[in-house]
Structure formats: structure tokens, C-alpha cells
Design a protein around this motif. Structure first.
Motif: not given
Length: 468
Positions: A61-70, A346-347, A356-363, A445-453
Motif C-alpha cells: 500500500i502506498v496511499m489511503l483515500q478515506h471519506v467518513a461520515r461524522h 493518486i495521479d 502526493a499525500p500518504l493519506a487523505s482523510l475526509r470527514f 475474476s472475483g478480485s477486489y483489486f482493480y488496475p487504477y487505469s
């Protein structure tokens, strides 16, 4: 008339009127216990930390994009508790309380007292715990991302809606990150408000959405049909008659009483529906306060009444923040800005930029987490309705308790190898692995990992996004 929000105006109706599909009241009441609190449901992660799919070989893992409700909170304003106390005092003065109604007073006092300590609209102790525990789980899953050895020039960004409960949620999350990994304190940038990305329905330029909520003819027509029925009035009569004498309820139904909240005189009880919705507001918020007060509102609404009111509330979020009407994207279109920011960050990493942020945390709030779930076509968010068909539980899977409980979150985990290879993205919804839309092709097939492109291509095509 009491100015009820849309969530209280979209009252379910089973009718044979022209233009509205017929439905069964008994089926409408079949909300499951775990969804009856709808968007006020306290948070629980949907997948155990030990149960995630292994990361493909060679990737980290190289980055986390996180969006959360309060997190869980108190009442957003001083209305339901104040109004119900005024109603109770009027009934007491008229000797119109049942034995159960007499017991309501202690719950009202407790509700008022806890809000004096917490403040209205503020995060509760449980809400802080939800975000702190979420941060702990993220560190547990991603110790390598938050290691002191990772490029020290990469920062952790923290944004919020500008509302105090969103900022407080971010503070609780960040405090736990630092408690677990003290070296992160130097990486965390000062939090700032970004309404354009995480409060877009309240930001400048949201007038079109406001007009939809208030004036869209399809919505107005549905509301008129829904409010014309007697199902909710029957629920109101049954529920209130458990607390007050029949004569008192009849006078309330006849509009002989009027109560205004002291904090805002537009918040009122003028009839039995207003009283029912105020009672339900207290019923729904009480579980958010369990770490601050001992308030049990369950005796004051029967399960079948609470289930019906859950349907009413889910209808509000469905039409106002979810799939809504076929061919209409006004409820989630503004989420483009959030995802364009995520793609841009991510770009930046792809360009090997140290900015580029290590993590972007949004609330943020349910006004954002529901639309972004719909934007992403997450499970149970895909089914919009024709204007002549009502949203119903038996025909539609939308449930706010599953899609956007308190502290609801979407995480994009970005993975890379030491080689110059394709980035991968895995998405979590409420901490459970979930697929991207069917138009997106996974790594296999069946993977939760997707190419970013591929994610950029398919989401760009679905939402007509233009990238530089």
C-alpha cells in the motif's frame, strides 16, 4: 404548519390512486431490527480485520483515500426534546397522561440534560470512539503505510465539512493515529474545511440541488400522494394513544395545540404527525448517546411503529440523497468534485511527486456519504424508480442503516510495486471489501483489486469525467 424536513414529509402511502403503485402495509413494516434506526444507526465495521483478501504478490500500500461520515451524535438542534417536553407538560396539566406517558418525563429530562453537557449537533462519546477505533484498525491493517521509513516528505491531509461534528470526528481519528504511531504527528497537516468536496450540497453552486429538493414536480407529486394517505396518521394515533388519553390525542389531531421550540420558532408541533416525528427523533438518537447517558426510548414506540417510521426516513434519503428517479443524477452529481480530487492525488503519486499525500482523510455527513455510495453504484444503491412508482421496502433494497450509518466510510487503498507497474486500487465500504461498478474490470475474476487505469476509465465513462 410545522416545517418538517423531507425525511418527515415522505410518509409512505399504500394507495390505489392513479400514478402511485399499490403496496401492502404489513410488508412495509417488515424493516429488520438492525436497520430500524436508519441513518442514526451506530457504527460497526462490516468485515473483520483478519478476513481481507491477500494483497497481490509484490504490491504494497502506498496511499489511503478515506471519506467518513461524522460519528454518533446528539440531536442536531434543540427541537424534538424541547417540543416533546412542552407537549408532555400540556398533557400533565390536563391530567391526560397514561401510565406509560408518565414514564416519558424521566427520559425527556435525561435527553435535555445530556445535550446541556454535549451541546446540540456535537459528536457524542460513542462517536469519538467509533473514529478512534476505526483509526486503530487502519493502522493494524496498514502498518507499512504508516511506518517511519516511508518518505518523510509525504503528508497526511485532513479535511472536513466545516461543521463541528465533522471536525471533531477528524480530531478523534487523528488523535488515535498519533497515539498508535507518534511519529505521524509531524506528517499531519492542519485540518481545514473543504465544502466543495465534502459538503457539496451545502457549498456554493448547490442551488440546483436545493431546487430539486424543494420544487421538483415529480418529488412534489410523490410527496402529495404520500402525505394524502392515512397510514402514518394511524401510526401516530396508535403510538400517541399509548402516552396520552384518547381525548388529548383527538384534540392534537384537530390542531387545537401549537408548540414552538424555544431555539427556533419554525420548529413546531401542530398536530399528531409533528408529535410522532418528534418522538421518533428522540427514539432514533438515543442509541448514539449510550456512552454519555442512560436513556431508553424503546418503551415509547412499538416495533411496528418504529419500523414504519424507518421506512419513512429511508424514503427521505432515497429520494433526496440516493438513487431517486430514473434518469436523474441531481442527488449525487456534485460528488464529481470529490472523486476528481481523489484521482488528482493518486495521479500525483504516479508522477513520483513528493507532494502526493500518504493519506487523505475526509470527514463529512450523510448528505455526502449517501451520494458518494450512489455515485459508486455500491450494492443496494443502484435501483432508482420511475416517477409513477413509490420507493418501497419490498421492491427496493435501499437502507440507510447499511449504506450510511454513523461513521459510514469509503476507503480507496492504492497499491504499487517497486517496479514501474500498474497501480492497483481496492475499495472498502464500511470496512468491507466491495467491488467497483460492473463496467469496471478487476485484476482477475472475483478480485477486489482493480488496475487504477481501469478505475479511471470506467468511472470516467460512467460519469462523463474529463481528465487532464
Amino acid at each position: 404548519m410545522h416545517l418538517r424536513p423531507l425525511s418527515l414529509m415522505l410518509i409512505a402511502l399504500c394507495t390505489t390512486s392513479v400514478g402511485i403503485v399499490a403496496c401492502s402495509g404489513s410488508n412495509q413494516q417488515a424493516a429488520h431490527d438492525d436497520t430500524v434506526l436508519t441513518s442514526k444507526t451506530p457504527y460497526q465495521p462490516r468485515q473483520d480485520v483478519s478476513a481481507y483478501t491477500p494483497v497481490p504478490a509484490g504490491y504494497q500500500i502506498v496511499m489511503l483515500q478515506h471519506v467518513a461520515r461524522h460519528g454518533s451524535r446528539g440531536l442536531s438542534s434543540a427541537d424534538d426534546d424541547d417540543l416533546m417536553l412542552q407537549l408532555w407538560q400540556q398533557a400533565e396539566a390536563e391530567d391526560a397522561l397514561t401510565s406509560l406517558g408518565e414514564q416519558l418525563k424521566s427520559a425527556l429530562d435525561a435527553m435535555l440534560n445530556v445535550h446541556k453537557r454535549l451541546g446540540y449537533g456535537e459528536i457524542s462519546t460513542l462517536g469519538r470512539q467509533e473514529h478512534a477505533q476505526m483509526a486503530s484498525r487502519i493502522v493494524q491493517r496498514h502498518e507499512d503505510l504508516f511506518s517511519a521509513e516511508v518518505d518523510p516528505d509525504r503528508s497526511i491531509l485532513v479535511t472536513h465539512s466545516g461543521r463541528s461534528r465533522a471536525a471533531q470526528s477528524g480530531e478523534a481519528f487523528v488523535a488515535q493515529l498519533v497515539a498508535e504511531q507518534p511519529h505521524l504527528a509531524a506528517r499531519i497537516q492542519p485540518a481545514y474545511a473543504s465544502p466543495e468536496t465534502v459538503y457539496f450540497h451545502k457549498a456554493e453552486g448547490s442551488e440546483g440541488y436545493d431546487d430539486y429538493r424543494d420544487n421538483d414536480p415529480r418529488l412534489v407529486a410523490a410527496m402529495a400522494q404520500i402525505e394524502a394517505g392515512d397510514k402514518t396518521r394511524r401510526v401516530a394515533e396508535e403510538a400517541l394513544s399509548r402516552l396520552f388519553t384518547d381525548d388529548f390525542v383527538a384534540r392534537l389531531q384537530a390542531g387545537q395545540y401549537s408548540f414552538s421550540a424555544h431555539a427556533d420558532d419554525e420548529d413546531q408541533i401542530n398536530d399528531e404527525l409533528d408529535a410522532l416525528f418528534a418522538l421518533h427523533g428522540l427514539y432514533s438518537i438515543a442509541p448514539n448517546l449510550t456512552a454519555d447517558a442512560d436513556i431508553d426510548m424503546t418503551p415509547f414506540l412499538l416495533p411496528e411503529h418504529a419500523s414504519w417510521l424507518a421506512y419513512v426516513d429511508d424514503a427521505d434519503s432515497f429520494y433526496g440523497r440516493g438513487p431517486g428517479f430514473v434518469g436523474e443524477d441531481i442527488t449525487y452529481r456534485a460528488a464529481d468534485a470529490l472523486f476528481m480530487e481523489m484521482f488528482a492525488q493518486i495521479d500525483e503519486f504516479q508522477r513520483a511527486s513528493s507532494s502526493a499525500p500518504l493519506a487523505s482523510l475526509r470527514f463529512t455527513h450523510a448528505q455526502v456519504t449517501m451520494p458518494i455510495a450512489t455515485w459508486l453504484q455500491l450494492a443496494d444503491t443502484e435501483n432508482s424508480v420511475e416517477p409513477d412508482t413509490l420507493y418501497t421496502y419490498e421492491t427496493n433494497p435501499w437502507r440507510a442503516a447499511v449504506i450510511s450509518p454513523m461513521s459510514a466510510n469509503v476507503q480507496w487503498e492504492i497499491y504499487a510495486t517497486d517496479m514501474d507497474s500498474e497501480l492497483l486500487v481496492r475499495m472498502l465500504h464500511n470496512e468491507a471489501e466491495v467491488p467497483f461498478p460492473a463496467e469496471c474490470s478487476a485484476l482477475e475474476s472475483g478480485s477486489y483489486f482493480y488496475p487504477y487505469s481501469e478505475i479511471k476509465r470506467c468511472l470516467g465513462e460512467i460519469h462523463n469525467l474529463e481528465f487532464n
